[in-house]
Write a protein that holds these residues in place. Structure first.
Motif, short mmCIF file in Angstrom:
data_model
loop_
_atom_site.label_atom_id
_atom_site.label_comp_id
_atom_site.label_asym_id
_atom_site.label_seq_id
_atom_site.Cartn_x
_atom_site.Cartn_y
_atom_site.Cartn_z
N UNK A 266 0.73 -1.09 0.00
CA UNK A 266 0.07 0.06 -0.05
C UNK A 266 0.87 1.18 0.00
N UNK A 267 0.84 2.02 -1.27
CA UNK A 267 1.67 3.17 -1.14
C UNK A 267 0.82 4.40 -0.99
N UNK A 268 1.25 5.19 0.02
CA UNK A 268 0.42 6.40 0.54
C UNK A 268 1.52 7.40 -0.01
N UNK A 269 0.61 8.66 -0.79
CA UNK A 269 1.55 9.36 -1.51
C UNK A 269 0.84 10.83 -0.63
N UNK A 270 2.01 11.53 -0.42
CA UNK A 270 1.51 12.76 0.39
C UNK A 270 2.55 13.86 0.09
N UNK A 271 2.33 14.98 0.93
CA UNK A 271 3.38 16.10 0.70
C UNK A 271 4.29 16.20 2.22
N UNK A 272 4.26 14.99 2.89
CA UNK A 272 5.13 15.06 4.05
C UNK A 272 6.41 15.29 3.90
N UNK A 273 7.10 15.98 4.68
CA UNK A 273 8.46 16.30 4.60
C UNK A 273 9.45 15.16 4.83
N UNK A 274 8.67 14.11 5.42
CA UNK A 274 9.71 12.82 5.77
C UNK A 274 9.64 11.96 4.34
N UNK A 275 8.83 12.41 3.31
CA UNK A 275 9.06 11.45 2.18
C UNK A 275 7.63 11.69 1.52
N UNK A 276 7.71 11.64 0.14
CA UNK A 276 6.38 12.09 -0.37
C UNK A 276 5.55 10.37 -0.61
N UNK A 277 6.65 9.39 -0.52
CA UNK A 277 5.80 7.98 -0.72
C UNK A 277 6.19 7.32 0.46
N UNK A 278 5.11 6.55 1.20
CA UNK A 278 5.19 5.94 2.35
C UNK A 278 4.73 4.47 2.06
N UNK A 279 5.43 3.58 2.35
CA UNK A 279 5.20 1.90 1.84
C UNK A 279 4.73 1.30 3.19
N UNK A 280 3.45 0.61 3.00
CA UNK A 280 2.87 -0.28 3.92
C UNK A 280 3.02 -1.72 3.20
N UNK A 281 3.78 -2.64 3.62
CA UNK A 281 3.86 -3.89 3.26
C UNK A 281 2.87 -4.74 3.68
N UNK A 282 2.56 -5.71 3.12
CA UNK A 282 1.18 -6.65 3.54
C UNK A 282 1.69 -8.20 3.13
N UNK A 283 1.47 -8.97 3.91
CA UNK A 283 1.38 -10.40 3.58
C UNK A 283 0.35 -11.24 4.38
N UNK A 284 -0.12 -12.25 3.37
CA UNK A 284 -1.12 -13.20 3.84
C UNK A 284 -1.16 -14.46 3.26
N UNK A 285 -1.74 -15.40 3.66
CA UNK A 285 -1.84 -16.80 3.12
C UNK A 285 -3.31 -17.26 2.64
N UNK A 286 -3.38 -17.59 1.68
CA UNK A 286 -4.63 -18.13 1.17
C UNK A 286 -4.85 -19.64 1.46
N UNK A 287 -5.77 -20.08 2.20
CA UNK A 287 -5.87 -21.54 2.63
C UNK A 287 -7.34 -22.17 2.23
N UNK A 288 -7.16 -23.42 2.29
CA UNK A 288 -8.56 -24.03 1.86
C UNK A 288 -9.63 -23.96 3.16
N UNK A 289 -10.82 -23.48 2.63
CA UNK A 289 -11.67 -23.21 3.60
C UNK A 289 -12.02 -24.44 4.44
N UNK A 290 -12.10 -24.17 5.85
CA UNK A 290 -12.56 -25.32 6.81
C UNK A 290 -13.64 -24.93 7.50
N UNK A 291 -14.10 -25.85 8.44
CA UNK A 291 -15.26 -25.85 9.20
C UNK A 291 -15.15 -25.08 10.39
N UNK A 292 -14.05 -24.12 10.37
CA UNK A 292 -13.85 -23.39 11.67
C UNK A 292 -14.39 -22.15 11.64
N UNK A 293 -15.20 -21.68 12.62
CA UNK A 293 -15.88 -20.65 12.66
C UNK A 293 -15.90 -19.81 14.17
N UNK A 294 -15.86 -18.38 13.78
CA UNK A 294 -15.72 -17.41 14.80
C UNK A 294 -16.81 -16.65 15.04
N UNK A 295 -17.52 -16.44 15.91
CA UNK A 295 -18.59 -15.74 16.22
C UNK A 295 -18.18 -14.58 17.26
#
Length: 581
Positions: A266-295
């Motif tokens: 995720x790249x946040x573009x702004x006029x911040x004096x610390x840098x015009x581009x701020x990068x937010x890295x993301x990671x995730x893993x797609x897994x096979x659907x199971x019967x686990x459920x959270x309420x």
């Protein structure tokens, strides 16, 4: 470096000749050849000495004449740097500082610089392309730049590789410190990495990212493009301007279309004096659907009005409602004044098992606030569950105590001094003063009966009295307890000094007396009384007396009688009246 070794001749040599043999253009081989001269003989020490001197002169001529310059040839290529250390000092993150370093060919022939690699976070070099040849006295200036990316001290090295005969590898050290700017347009990111963990294919998980304007002027966010399979962002429309202290929470979502590990940015573009581009890295893993459920219950927390300086807490219950265990990866919270406790993550809940989180709202400003609690799990129904939160910070009951210290100064024994302490209700609602307790010898408090409730802007004044019991310094504390949201307990320091009152009397001895005076009796009456009391237990010989038994605020009348050696007394002297302060 070339060396020439010539064994010295001895006085026993009959005939000596110097022979020079040049094996190649870079070496000169000199040796002594002893042989007897043909058709000539030398005799006597003077002849021999002459021949030795002649050979030495010939040797010098041979070396000079043949152009033997071993040292000059070895140092033909020389490279000098204008400095071997570049201090950059403090440089603001998002900006840069550049310093020059000049490389000069100082030898008698051209020098070739093959490369100039640079090492160290934030350091870079420009100004020339390599390899580069510098003729004698020719120079090139490199520009070394320091552009820090974090608030930390950094060191680096510029290595100059060349065919210099004196220093084929020259090192130029560098040092600088990144300084985080505190003024201007500044953008602060709550996190630069989002881990979604395992998310079932066909479901999604959402994590918040809070953007805050932390500078002294408004920051403008022009866009927030996101990259990576399965990733998306929502929560705002750009361009968007945040005033100083204002914040915005974006919702980053990961919805994998198939199994496997996926990354995004995720790249946040702004006029911040610390840098015009701020990068937010993301990671995730797609897994096979199971019967686990959270309420997650409830999905909305309403805290209502909460006084600044206090807090309110509401529960959120997580329950495993599926046929298999569910893993809760994280519980991220966003919004000013909101915090969550109650569990450590990741957490696995077996079927029908539950855990209760405690969400607390502690406002720091008198305004409305919103937040989001995001629960990420491997639930097959929803990998991310969101709980919305609302609350309003209010100016609650506040108590101001003034002053916070009392100094009574000197107070005579058997007297007292009184000073006031004012309690004022300065908040938005009534404050209740539960008690006002006092400690310290000689100190007492009056003026109110507790508990007492003060409406906004209402006040009450307590009277603190110091009546010393001894002639010495005394300290104490008045402790005021209330339901004030700023401070439930306020202490007022007390100080005073007890002093002893005295009356100093002096008189003149009788100028004419037929009977010598042995001493004096001193009498005293208090107030308007006509009853006098003898103060001295034995005859007072001096013509002075110190009365230490008086009380402040009382008047006294004194007179004196003279006493002879037989105990006979004179008539009373004139009286004097004294009022003790």
């Amino acid at each position: 470096m070339s060396y020439i070794s010539v064994p010295p001749p001895s006085d026993s040599d009959d005939g000596i000749f110097c022979v020079s043999e040049r094996s190649d253009r870079s070496k000169l081989d000199l040796s002594w050849d002893r042989r007897r001269a043909q058709n000539a003989r030398f005799s006597g020490r003077s002849d021999k000495a002459f021949m030795v001197l002649a050979c030495r002169l010939i040797l010098i001529l041979i070396v000079l004449g043949c152009g033997f310059t071993a040292t000059a040839e070895a140092n033909a290529q020389q490279l000098a740097a204008s400095s071997n250390y570049l201090p950059f000092g403090n440089v603001s993150v998002g900006s840069s500082s550049t310093r020059p370093v000049t490389l000069t060919s100082t030898g008698s022939s051209a020098v070739t610089i093959s490369s100039a690699p640079i090492g160290g976070s934030g350091f870079s070099v420009s100004g020339a392309s390599f390899p580069l040849t510098l003729n004698p006295q020719q120079s090139v200036t490199l520009n070394v730049k320091f552009a820090p990316t974090s608030n930390a001290s950094v060191t680096g090295t510029l290595t100059v590789n060349s065919n210099s005969s004196t220093n084929a590898r020259a090192y130029i050290n560098m040092a600088g410190k990144g300084a985080m700017p505190t003024s201007g347009a500044l953008l602060k990111i709550s996190s630069n990495f989002l881990s979604f963990g395992n998310v079932a294919v066909g479901s999604s998980a959402t994590l918040p990212v809070t953007l805050t304007s932390s500078g002294t002027s408004a920051v403008t966010i022009s866009s927030d493009p996101i990259g990576g399979s399965g990733y998306s962002v929502s929560g705002a429309t750009f361009p968007l301007t945040l005033n100083p202290g204002q914040s915005l929470t974006l919702q980053s979502k990961f919805a994998p279309a198939k199994t496997g590990s996926w990354t995004g940015t995720l790249t946040v573009k702004s006029n911040s004096s610390t840098g015009t581009n701020t990068y937010i890295n993301m990671s995730g893993t797609g897994v096979t659907a199971s019967n686990s459920q959270l309420t997650v219950s409830p999905s909305l927390l309403t805290f209502g009005s909460v006084a600044i300086g206090s807090s309110a807490t509401l529960p959120v219950k997580l329950t495993s409602t599926g046929g298999t265990a569910v893993t809760v990866n994280s519980a991220a919270i966003g919004g000013t004044g909101f915090t969550v406790t109650g569990a450590s993550f990741p957490l696995t809940l077996n079927p029908n098992q539950s855990v209760t989180l405690q969400v607390t709202y502690a406002p720091t400003a008198a305004n409305a606030a919103t937040g989001t609690l995001t629960i990420s799990s491997n639930s097959s129904t929803s990998g991310s569950a969101t709980v919305s939160m609302t609350g309003t910070g209010t100016v609650g009951p506040q108590l101001k105590v003034s002053p916070t210290s009392l100094s009574f100064g000197d107070v005579a024994l058997s007297s007292n001094a009184t000073l006031g302490v004012t309690l004022s209700s300065t908040g938005g609602s009534a404050v209740t003063v539960n008690s006002a307790t006092i400690s310290g010898s000689g100190f007492t408090v009056s003026g109110a009966t507790f508990p007492v409730t003060l409406s906004p802007q209402q006040s009450v004044t307590l009277q603190v009295t110091f009546a010393p019991a001894a002639a010495s310094a005394a300290t104490g504390t008045l402790t005021v307890s209330s339901n004030s949201s700023t401070s439930a307990t306020t202490a007022v320091s007390l100080a005073g000094t007890g002093t002893q009152s005295q009356v100093s009397l002096s008189w003149a001895a009788p100028s004419s007396s037929s009977d010598p005076v042995a001493g004096y009796n001193i009498y005293r009456a208090a107030g308007t009384s006509s009853s006098y009391q003898l103060l001295n237990s034995s005859v007072n010989k001096p013509t002075s007396y110190m009365d230490n038994t008086v009380q402040g605020g009382t008047s006294y009348t004194y007179y004196v009688e003279s006493v002879d050696g037989s105990g006979n007394t004179s008539s009373p002297s004139n009286s004097v009246n004294v009022t003790v302060p």
